[in-house]
Design a protein around this motif. Structure first.
Motif, PDB file in Angstrom:
ATOM      1  N   VAL A 137      -7.996  14.840   3.668  1.00 25.71           N
ATOM      2  CA  VAL A 137      -6.450  14.793   3.582  1.00 25.71           C
ATOM      3  C   VAL A 137      -6.063  13.468   3.542  1.00 25.71           C
ATOM      4  O   VAL A 137      -5.186  12.958   2.598  1.00 25.71           O
ATOM      5  N   VAL A 138      -6.586  12.427   4.447  1.00 24.16           N
ATOM      6  CA  VAL A 138      -6.209  10.925   4.443  1.00 24.16           C
ATOM      7  C   VAL A 138      -6.675  10.437   3.018  1.00 24.16           C
ATOM      8  O   VAL A 138      -5.652   9.729   2.539  1.00 24.16           O
ATOM      9  N   GLU A 139      -7.737  10.637   2.377  1.00 23.06           N
ATOM     10  CA  GLU A 139      -8.049  10.158   1.291  1.00 23.06           C
ATOM     11  C   GLU A 139      -6.903  10.644  -0.054  1.00 23.06           C
ATOM     12  O   GLU A 139      -6.637   9.686  -0.748  1.00 23.06           O
ATOM     13  N   ALA A 140      -6.683  11.719   0.327  1.00 19.79           N
ATOM     14  CA  ALA A 140      -5.747  12.366  -1.022  1.00 19.79           C
ATOM     15  C   ALA A 140      -4.442  11.485  -1.143  1.00 19.79           C
ATOM     16  O   ALA A 140      -4.078  11.308  -2.046  1.00 19.79           O
ATOM     17  N   PHE A 141      -3.843  11.464   0.211  1.00 20.60           N
ATOM     18  CA  PHE A 141      -2.631  10.756   0.090  1.00 20.60           C
ATOM     19  C   PHE A 141      -2.881   9.034  -0.190  1.00 20.60           C
ATOM     20  O   PHE A 141      -2.121   8.418  -0.677  1.00 20.60           O
ATOM     21  N   PHE A 142      -3.941   8.611   0.557  1.00 23.15           N
ATOM     22  CA  PHE A 142      -4.424   6.995   0.312  1.00 23.15           C
ATOM     23  C   PHE A 142      -4.573   6.989  -1.146  1.00 23.15           C
ATOM     24  O   PHE A 142      -3.966   5.836  -1.617  1.00 23.15           O
ATOM     25  N   PHE A 143      -5.293   7.546  -2.028  1.00 22.42           N
ATOM     26  CA  PHE A 143      -5.390   7.431  -3.404  1.00 22.42           C
ATOM     27  C   PHE A 143      -4.279   7.642  -4.238  1.00 22.42           C
ATOM     28  O   PHE A 143      -4.004   7.115  -5.302  1.00 22.42           O
ATOM     29  N   GLU A 144      -3.332   8.577  -3.820  1.00 22.81           N
ATOM     30  CA  GLU A 144      -1.999   8.520  -4.483  1.00 22.81           C
ATOM     31  C   GLU A 144      -0.947   7.276  -4.357  1.00 22.81           C
ATOM     32  O   GLU A 144      -0.123   7.228  -5.240  1.00 22.81           O
ATOM     33  N   PHE A 145      -1.112   6.768  -3.386  1.00 27.17           N
ATOM     34  CA  PHE A 145      -0.242   5.640  -3.093  1.00 27.17           C
ATOM     35  C   PHE A 145      -0.139   4.555  -4.057  1.00 27.17           C
ATOM     36  O   PHE A 145       0.890   4.215  -4.698  1.00 27.17           O
ATOM     37  N   PRO A 146      -1.315   4.245  -4.791  1.00 30.03           N
ATOM     38  CA  PRO A 146      -1.119   3.260  -5.743  1.00 30.03           C
ATOM     39  C   PRO A 146      -0.279   3.615  -7.030  1.00 30.03           C
ATOM     40  O   PRO A 146       0.536   2.829  -7.429  1.00 30.03           O
ATOM     41  N   ALA A 147      -0.834   4.722  -7.389  1.00 32.70           N
ATOM     42  CA  ALA A 147      -0.117   5.264  -8.573  1.00 32.70           C
ATOM     43  C   ALA A 147       1.133   5.267  -8.400  1.00 32.70           C
ATOM     44  O   ALA A 147       2.212   4.963  -9.298  1.00 32.70           O
ATOM     45  N   THR A 148       1.713   6.076  -7.122  1.00 29.70           N
ATOM     46  CA  THR A 148       3.297   6.044  -6.951  1.00 29.70           C
ATOM     47  C   THR A 148       3.828   4.753  -6.916  1.00 29.70           C
ATOM     48  O   THR A 148       4.937   4.439  -7.385  1.00 29.70           O
ATOM     49  N   MET A 149       2.990   3.661  -6.222  1.00 24.85           N
ATOM     50  CA  MET A 149       3.672   2.136  -6.363  1.00 24.85           C
ATOM     51  C   MET A 149       3.868   1.684  -7.588  1.00 24.85           C
ATOM     52  O   MET A 149       4.927   1.061  -7.914  1.00 24.85           O
ATOM     53  N   LYS A 150       3.000   1.904  -8.367  1.00 16.41           N
ATOM     54  CA  LYS A 150       2.941   1.450  -9.761  1.00 16.41           C
ATOM     55  C   LYS A 150       4.245   2.020 -10.595  1.00 16.41           C
ATOM     56  O   LYS A 150       5.174   1.463 -11.100  1.00 16.41           O
ATOM     57  N   ASN A 151       4.326   3.537 -10.299  1.00 15.29           N
ATOM     58  CA  ASN A 151       5.570   4.340 -11.088  1.00 15.29           C
ATOM     59  C   ASN A 151       6.971   3.542 -10.814  1.00 15.29           C
ATOM     60  O   ASN A 151       8.149   3.433 -11.429  1.00 15.29           O
ATOM     61  N   VAL A 152       7.020   3.758  -9.089  1.00 18.67           N
ATOM     62  CA  VAL A 152       8.417   3.344  -8.436  1.00 18.67           C
ATOM     63  C   VAL A 152       8.490   1.782  -8.834  1.00 18.67           C
ATOM     64  O   VAL A 152       9.895   1.498  -9.126  1.00 18.67           O
ATOM     65  N   GLY A 153       7.449   0.973  -8.834  1.00 19.14           N
ATOM     66  CA  GLY A 153       7.751  -0.527  -9.131  1.00 19.14           C
ATOM     67  C   GLY A 153       8.229  -0.878 -10.408  1.00 19.14           C
ATOM     68  O   GLY A 153       9.025  -1.653 -10.650  1.00 19.14           O
ATOM     69  N   THR A 154       7.560  -0.147 -11.601  1.00 10.82           N
ATOM     70  CA  THR A 154       8.011  -0.124 -12.872  1.00 10.82           C
ATOM     71  C   THR A 154       9.608   0.187 -12.936  1.00 10.82           C
ATOM     72  O   THR A 154      10.327  -0.373 -13.553  1.00 10.82           O
ATOM     73  N   ALA A 155       9.871   1.361 -12.210  1.00 13.12           N
ATOM     74  CA  ALA A 155      10.981   2.042 -12.555  1.00 13.12           C
ATOM     75  C   ALA A 155      12.387   0.858 -11.839  1.00 13.12           C
ATOM     76  O   ALA A 155      13.310   0.557 -12.582  1.00 13.12           O
ATOM     77  N   LEU A 156      11.995   0.622 -10.514  1.00  9.61           N
ATOM     78  CA  LEU A 156      12.999  -0.336  -9.974  1.00  9.61           C
ATOM     79  C   LEU A 156      13.060  -1.853 -10.574  1.00  9.61           C
ATOM     80  O   LEU A 156      13.926  -2.321 -10.630  1.00  9.61           O
ATOM     81  N   GLY A 157      11.895  -2.311 -11.107  1.00  9.64           N
ATOM     82  CA  GLY A 157      11.793  -3.648 -11.696  1.00  9.64           C
ATOM     83  C   GLY A 157      12.453  -3.660 -12.781  1.00  9.64           C
ATOM     84  O   GLY A 157      13.216  -4.612 -12.905  1.00  9.64           O
ATOM     85  N   SER A 158      12.418  -2.783 -13.712  1.00 12.07           N
ATOM     86  CA  SER A 158      13.372  -2.593 -15.058  1.00 12.07           C
ATOM     87  C   SER A 158      14.791  -2.683 -14.601  1.00 12.07           C
ATOM     88  O   SER A 158      15.394  -3.567 -15.147  1.00 12.07           O
ATOM     89  N   ILE A 159      15.242  -2.090 -13.500  1.00  7.81           N
ATOM     90  CA  ILE A 159      16.893  -2.097 -13.249  1.00  7.81           C
ATOM     91  C   ILE A 159      16.988  -3.305 -12.385  1.00  7.81           C
ATOM     92  O   ILE A 159      18.030  -4.160 -12.761  1.00  7.81           O
ATOM     93  N   LEU A 160      15.761  -4.211 -11.644  1.00 12.47           N
ATOM     94  CA  LEU A 160      16.276  -5.427 -11.047  1.00 12.47           C
ATOM     95  C   LEU A 160      16.493  -6.543 -12.055  1.00 12.47           C
ATOM     96  O   LEU A 160      17.237  -7.139 -12.090  1.00 12.47           O
ATOM     97  N   VAL A 161      15.499  -6.277 -13.170  1.00 10.34           N
ATOM     98  CA  VAL A 161      15.583  -7.380 -14.388  1.00 10.34           C
ATOM     99  C   VAL A 161      16.862  -7.173 -14.855  1.00 10.34           C
ATOM    100  O   VAL A 161      17.598  -8.338 -15.060  1.00 10.34           O
ATOM    101  N   PHE A 162      17.307  -6.141 -15.314  1.00 13.20           N
ATOM    102  CA  PHE A 162      18.732  -5.760 -16.017  1.00 13.20           C
ATOM    103  C   PHE A 162      19.945  -6.466 -14.868  1.00 13.20           C
ATOM    104  O   PHE A 162      20.645  -7.107 -15.353  1.00 13.20           O
TER     105      PHE A 162
END
Length: 515
Positions: A256-281
């Motif tokens: 269970v811990v590993e399932a959440f742990f491995f999901e975090f990097p992908a979610t960070m990348k998606n959210v970072g891309t999303a908020l990053g584009s708004i921040l640049v604008f």
């Protein structure tokens, strides 16, 4: 700051606790779950609480003032074409960044390229964002635009049915619902208030809503056009395989811990891309206009950090903890001899799950602020809970009895559009905005797998999509009916207080609800 964050997390706890308890109780009675799945679900719920607390604080500090400031600056200048062009660009950027849209695109990956759908939806939102800004600047009543564009939408839907594209109609309506998620909604709501604030006439308050409503129509139309152009006749859902759910059942605490742990990097990348584009604008906008002062910029940046943390934690929680439970509940109940339980159970889940949608809290707060307390957050929460409950009940009836989605959507939208000519305009804007706000990440990550699972075992896979469309439709009716109740109560109270007749009450009402 810590005190405010603690308050937000406590508020999130009270929102997520009921739906968590209902799912656990339902699992004991109807769908027994293994210890592994229960632990994953509970960890997911805990992450939801923490994530929602950070997100709502971040939205207050960053997304709301930023959207309101950009909206006010757009209308401050005299160049309407520039305002519409910038709005189009903003609509495309924030939509492509919306995580809910990616979840839906992955569900459709078997029949449609992921980026073809995302870009199509982004263009649809961008065009209608421009139309929404133009509407407020010119002062066109929202109901006329809604009437026109929904008439065009249902004509397109009729054309698709007649030409064998029936399966793509529910997908089109679902696209309109998921587009307006936790990233787009706070920004759109605030931007609408900012654009309307400089009008200063009596309709400005009513026009403080309606951006989300119009921007929900754009994806429906654009995805319909895509479906017609590509001649897509079948839409098999990309559901979670039963083997994967069975494997989760054997998870240990370490798994269970590993399932959440491995999901975090992908979610960070998606959210970072999303908020990053708004921040640049936003920084380009700030460099050109110099609208915000240093202390405001610092507060917005801190708010962005809170928003980032909140979305990463929240989305990881729902992706890992809620999708397997939704699929399991739907498939097990759909295959059982008591499948009718899907209807009352989904209605109970719908009543409580809407409180766990992060954007709903942003909308409810804005409604209370703009109406100066006339429409409280508590009343809005109750109305949306009733709307969501009805939506899920109708959606499950459709799945079990194999009812065409147009037999439900056409009368529902016709009734909602008739109400726009009866209720105070501010309730029309709030109602149509609410439709988009309710269909957030909880809908796409829990309710959509729930419906797909039920369809798979009930033998109606063609009905797998459409639940988001139901969730987006029922608030249009319920919130406008709330407007009728408010209008009647207001007239009664004012007449009793002042001892005046009906004509004088209308004057009071206009001053209260119209600005």
């Amino acid at each position: 700051m810590n005190k405010v964050l603690n308050e937000k997390i406590v508020e999130a706890f009270s929102s997520v606790l009921p739906i968590t308890a209902i799912v656990i109780i339902a699992s004991i009675i109807f769908v027994p779950m293994s210890a592994g799945i229960i632990v994953m679900f509970l960890v997911g719920a805990a992450l939801l609480i923490v994530g929602m607390g950070f997100f709502t604080l971040g939205a207050d500090m960053a997304m709301m003032p930023m959207g309101e400031g950009i909206g006010a600056q757009l209308t401050k200048g005299q160049n309407v074409f520039l305002a519409v062009g910038i709005s189009f660009l903003m609509g495309v950027i924030i939509t492509i960044a919306e995580p809910d849209l990616m979840v839906l695109a992955l569900q459709l990956a078997k029949s449609l390229n992921i980026w073809a759908l995302i870009v199509t939806v982004g263009l649809g939102v961008g065009i209608f964002m421009g139309i929404a800004v133009l509407r407020v600047i010119i002062g066109v009543p929202l109901r006329f635009l809604l009437l026109f564009f929904y008439a065009v939408t249902f004509c397109l839907a009729y054309y698709m049915v007649k030409n064998g594209n029936t399966a793509f109609v529910p997908v089109s309506f679902d696209s309109g619902g998921v587009t307006t998620g936790p990233i787009t909604v706070p920004f759109m709501l605030a931007m609408c208030v900012g654009v309307a604030s400089l009008r200063g006439d009596k309709s400005a308050k009513s026009d403080s809503f309606g951006f989300v409503a119009l921007c929900s129509i754009g994806p429906i139309m654009s995805v319909m056009i895509l479906g017609v152009a590509l001649q897509i006749t079948e839409v098999p859902p990309n559901s979670l395989p039963a083997e994967e759910i069975a494997a989760i059942a054997d998870y240990t605490d370490r798994d269970v811990v590993e399932a959440f742990f491995f999901e975090f990097p992908a979610t960070m990348k998606n959210v970072g891309t999303a908020l990053g584009s708004i921040l640049v604008f936003f920084f380009i906008f700030q460099l050109i206009t110099r609208r915000f002062h240093k202390h405001q910029l610092l507060r917005i940046l801190i708010g962005f950090v809170y928003t980032f943390i909140g979305l990463v934690v929240f989305l990881t929680g729902v992706d890992v903890g809620f999708i397997p439970v939704g699929s399991l509940f739907g498939s097990e109940l759909g295959a059982s001899p008591i499948k009718w339980v899907l209807i009352p159970l989904s209605m109970v889940i719908g009543y409580f799950i809407v409180a766990a949608e992060p954007a709903v809290h942003v909308l409810n707060k804005q409604v209370e602020d703009v109406s100066q307390g006339a429409i409280t957050q508590k009343v809005m929460a109750k109305a949306l809970a009733i709307g969501m409950s009805l939506a899920l009940g109708i959606a499950m009836m459709r799945i079990l009895f194999n009812i065409s989605i147009l037999y439900i959507l056409v009368p529902g939208y016709v009734f909602a559009l008739i109400l726009t000519f009866i209720v105070p305009p501010i309730f029309t804007g709030i109602a149509f905005d609410s439709g988009g706000v309710c269909s957030g990440p909880m809908t796409s990550t829990f309710l959509l797998p729930f419906a797909i699972g039920a369809c798979a075992t009930a033998g109606h896979m063609e009905d797998a999509f459409g639940i988001v469309a139901m969730v987006a439709m029922t608030p249009l009716v319920v919130v406008q009916l709330l407007g009728l109740i408010y209008r009647k109560q207001f007239a009664t109270i004012k007449a009793a207080e002042a001892g005046v007749g009906a004509d004088e009450v209308v004057v009071f009402e206009e001053a209260y609800f119209y600005g």
